[in-house]
Design a protein around this motif. Structure first.
Motif, PDB file in Angstrom:
ATOM      1  N   GLY A  43       0.772  -1.231   0.000  1.00 11.97           N
ATOM      2  CA  GLY A  43       0.000   0.000   0.000  1.00 11.97           C
ATOM      3  C   GLY A  43       0.804   1.281   0.000  1.00 11.97           C
ATOM      4  N   PHE A  44       2.128   1.194  -0.074  1.00 11.99           N
ATOM      5  CA  PHE A  44       2.966   2.386  -0.160  1.00 11.99           C
ATOM      6  C   PHE A  44       4.255   2.020  -0.890  1.00 11.99           C
ATOM      7  N   MET A  45       5.039   3.064  -1.250  1.00 10.32           N
ATOM      8  CA  MET A  45       6.266   2.858  -2.030  1.00 10.32           C
ATOM      9  C   MET A  45       7.362   2.336  -1.098  1.00 10.32           C
ATOM     10  N   CYS A  53      16.875  -0.963  12.882  1.00 11.83           N
ATOM     11  CA  CYS A  53      16.379  -0.054  11.845  1.00 11.83           C
ATOM     12  C   CYS A  53      17.147  -0.299  10.559  1.00 11.83           C
ATOM     13  N   ILE A  54      16.459  -0.155   9.442  1.00 10.02           N
ATOM     14  CA  ILE A  54      17.121  -0.228   8.141  1.00 10.02           C
ATOM     15  C   ILE A  54      16.545   0.878   7.263  1.00 10.02           C
ATOM     16  N   SER A  55      17.441   1.662   6.692  1.00  7.34           N
ATOM     17  CA  SER A  55      17.003   2.765   5.838  1.00  7.34           C
ATOM     18  C   SER A  55      16.621   2.254   4.453  1.00  7.34           C
ATOM     19  N   ASN A  56      16.152   3.166   3.635  1.00  2.00           N
ATOM     20  CA  ASN A  56      15.739   2.735   2.296  1.00  2.00           C
ATOM     21  C   ASN A  56      16.927   2.239   1.473  1.00  2.00           C
ATOM     22  N   ASP A  57      18.133   2.707   1.793  1.00  2.00           N
ATOM     23  CA  ASP A  57      19.311   2.274   1.032  1.00  2.00           C
ATOM     24  C   ASP A  57      20.095   1.177   1.745  1.00  2.00           C
ATOM     25  N   ALA A  92      12.235  -6.562  -3.481  1.00  2.00           N
ATOM     26  CA  ALA A  92      11.440  -7.269  -4.490  1.00  2.00           C
ATOM     27  C   ALA A  92      10.207  -7.908  -3.859  1.00  2.00           C
ATOM     28  N   LYS A  93      10.302  -8.230  -2.579  1.00  2.00           N
ATOM     29  CA  LYS A  93       9.185  -8.863  -1.870  1.00  2.00           C
ATOM     30  C   LYS A  93       8.482  -7.909  -0.914  1.00  2.00           C
ATOM     31  N   ASN A  94       8.929  -6.646  -0.893  1.00  2.00           N
ATOM     32  CA  ASN A  94       8.346  -5.676   0.049  1.00  2.00           C
ATOM     33  C   ASN A  94       8.343  -6.219   1.475  1.00  2.00           C
ATOM     34  N   THR A  95       9.445  -6.798   1.865  1.00  2.00           N
ATOM     35  CA  THR A  95       9.511  -7.472   3.167  1.00  2.00           C
ATOM     36  C   THR A  95      10.805  -7.117   3.893  1.00  2.00           C
TER      37      THR A  95
END
Length: 122
Positions: free
Chosen positions: A26-28, A50-54, A74-77
């Motif tokens: 439901g989100f990017m 915590c893990i950032s987007n990169d 790829a799995k949004n997980t």
């Protein structure tokens, strides 16, 4: 609809391992940092990984060297591998998401899952 769904909790003996998963929709997802928090009865909700987007990560001293956070875009997980579990790790574990950067305060997160119980028996 934004959803974060945790799974993988359960009962484990001290010294054992568990892997938690947080499936997002439901989100990017690629644009979001994701963190794991935990809350024991009577205590505040605390960030533990915590893990950032990169892919940058952060851990507090209480779990550093025992817990590992990772993400599969790829799995949004997002995953939390927990090793050498201790009785004090017993809590409800939540995943949460916010845009881009890591933050350690629960109030800085936009989206939350419902939580999964982890119980470590001594």
């Amino acid at each position: 609809e934004v959803q974060l769904v945790e799974s993988g909790g359960g009962l484990v003996q001290a010294g054992g391992s568990l892997r938690l998963s947080c499936a997002a929709s439901g989100f990017m997802f690629d644009d979001y940092a994701v963190s794991w928090f935990r809350q024991a009865p009577g205590e505040e909700r605390k960030g533990i990984a915590c893990i950032s987007n990169d892919g940058s990560t952060y851990y507090p001293d209480s779990v550093k060297g025992r817990f590992t956070i990772s993400r599969d875009n790829a799995k949004n997980t997002v995953y939390l591998q927990m090793n050498t579990l201790k009785s004090e790790d017993t809590a409800v574990y939540f995943c949460a998401a916010r845009r881009i950067t890591i933050a350690t305060m629960a109030s800085e997160y936009d989206y939350w899952g419902q939580g999964t119980q982890v119980t470590v028996s001594s």
